[in-house]
Write an enzyme that holds these catalytic residues in place. Structure first.
Site, PDB file in Angstrom:
ATOM      1  N   LEU A  25       0.927  -1.313   0.105  1.00 49.41           N
ATOM      2  CA  LEU A  25      -0.063  -0.051  -0.040  1.00 49.41           C
ATOM      3  C   LEU A  25       1.006   1.212   0.032  1.00 49.41           C
ATOM      4  CD1 LEU A  25      -2.597  -1.143   2.799  1.00 49.41           C
ATOM      5  CD2 LEU A  25      -2.929  -1.566   0.311  1.00 49.41           C
TER       6      LEU A  25
ATOM      7  N   GLY B 141       3.642  -9.453   5.478  1.00 54.30           N
ATOM      8  CA  GLY B 141       4.250  -8.526   6.737  1.00 54.30           C
ATOM      9  C   GLY B 141       3.823  -7.109   6.388  1.00 54.30           C
ATOM     10  N   GLY B 142       3.629  -6.359   7.504  1.00 53.67           N
ATOM     11  CA  GLY B 142       3.278  -4.896   7.452  1.00 53.67           C
ATOM     12  C   GLY B 142       2.312  -4.768   6.267  1.00 53.67           C
ATOM     13  N   ASP B 143       2.499  -3.750   5.238  1.00 53.39           N
ATOM     14  CA  ASP B 143       1.379  -3.764   4.239  1.00 53.39           C
ATOM     15  C   ASP B 143       1.472  -4.239   3.057  1.00 53.39           C
ATOM     16  OD1 ASP B 143       3.800  -2.072   3.863  1.00 53.39           O
ATOM     17  OD2 ASP B 143       2.391  -0.504   2.568  1.00 53.39           O
ATOM     18  N   GLU B 144       2.458  -5.426   3.055  1.00 54.69           N
ATOM     19  CA  GLU B 144       2.798  -6.210   1.832  1.00 54.69           C
ATOM     20  C   GLU B 144       1.869  -7.409   1.756  1.00 54.69           C
ATOM     21  OE1 GLU B 144       6.931  -7.283  -0.115  1.00 54.69           O
ATOM     22  OE2 GLU B 144       6.738  -7.995   1.954  1.00 54.69           O
TER      23      GLU B 144
END
Length: 238
Positions: A150, A190-193
């Site tokens: 994102l 992970g995160g926004d991935e």
């Protein structure tokens, strides 16, 4: 006569009775039936040693029937107790086994799923991709993997806080799942991935169309913390 020694006791029962003991014995009567023989010492009121033996015969069949009835009751009680104990142990073992299986399943799910979105995590996605590649090679078909993150998600996190950032990720995950087919899968890496797997595609144009559908669904505002946010994404395709 036995007490005075004029006659030798001819049986151990008589000898034991003359020694002061009450003796019982199962024997046979002249008609061939079983009897309970009871030997009781007879004492003179003024003396301590027995002066004789009283022998009584009792029909043994009623006694044997009573003993058998009591034995059957005891056996039934023991069998019932053992059966109840077995059922209790079986219930404990079954409950423990079910609990262990549930815990193992939960641990496996935790190891392979993203706790925030419930999507497959990086480990499970990697294994799924490897299997899809091998299957595509055998079928001489094409598979595609897309990696998407994102844009400016860090700014949203820093401005609205991690809680609202997590809400945004869960809602976007749900939206993307809604535009994928049943055989296509998405994972949070992970995160926004995110990773998207298309295990079997006709051509490159089909992959591009899926990417466009995903980017288009991101264009719809997402309400988080009372704010309508517009989110964009970047996608790479292999």
């Amino acid at each position: 006569d036995y007490a005075r020694g004029k006659r030798d006791p001819s049986t151990p029962e008589l000898a034991s009775t003359l020694a002061g003991q009450v003796v019982t014995k199962v024997g046979h009567d002249p008609n061939g039936g079983q009897v309970l023989q009871v030997f009781v010492p007879v004492r003179d009121p003024g003396g301590a040693a027995p002066i004789g033996v009283m022998e009584t015969w009792l029909p043994y069949e009623p006694i044997a029937a009573a003993i058998k009835e009591e034995s059957d009751k005891l056996l039934l009680l023991l069998v019932g107790g053992l059966a109840l104990t077995y059922l209790i142990i079986l219930g404990i073992v079954a409950g423990s086994s079910q609990r262990l299986r549930r815990q193992a399943a939960e641990q496996e799910q935790q190891a392979l799923c993203d706790p925030l979105t419930g999507l497959p995590n990086r480990t499970l996605f990697r294994d799924t991709v490897q299997r899809a590649i091998l299957a595509a090679r055998r079928k001489k078909r094409m598979a595609a993997v897309m990696i998407m993150d994102l844009d400016r998600f860090k700014e949203i996190n820093d401005t609205l806080g991690h809680h609202n950032g997590d809400l945004l990720l869960t809602r976007i995950s749900s939206r993307m799942q809604g535009v994928l087919r049943e055989d296509e899968s998405i994972a949070r890496l992970g995160g926004d991935e995110f990773g998207i797997l298309l295990p079997e595609v006709a051509d490159r144009q089909a992959v591009t169309n899926v990417a466009k559908r995903i980017l288009k669904v991101l264009e719809e505002p997402v309400v988080v913390g009372g704010l309508a946010l517009r989110v964009e994404g970047s996608i790479g395709i292999a």
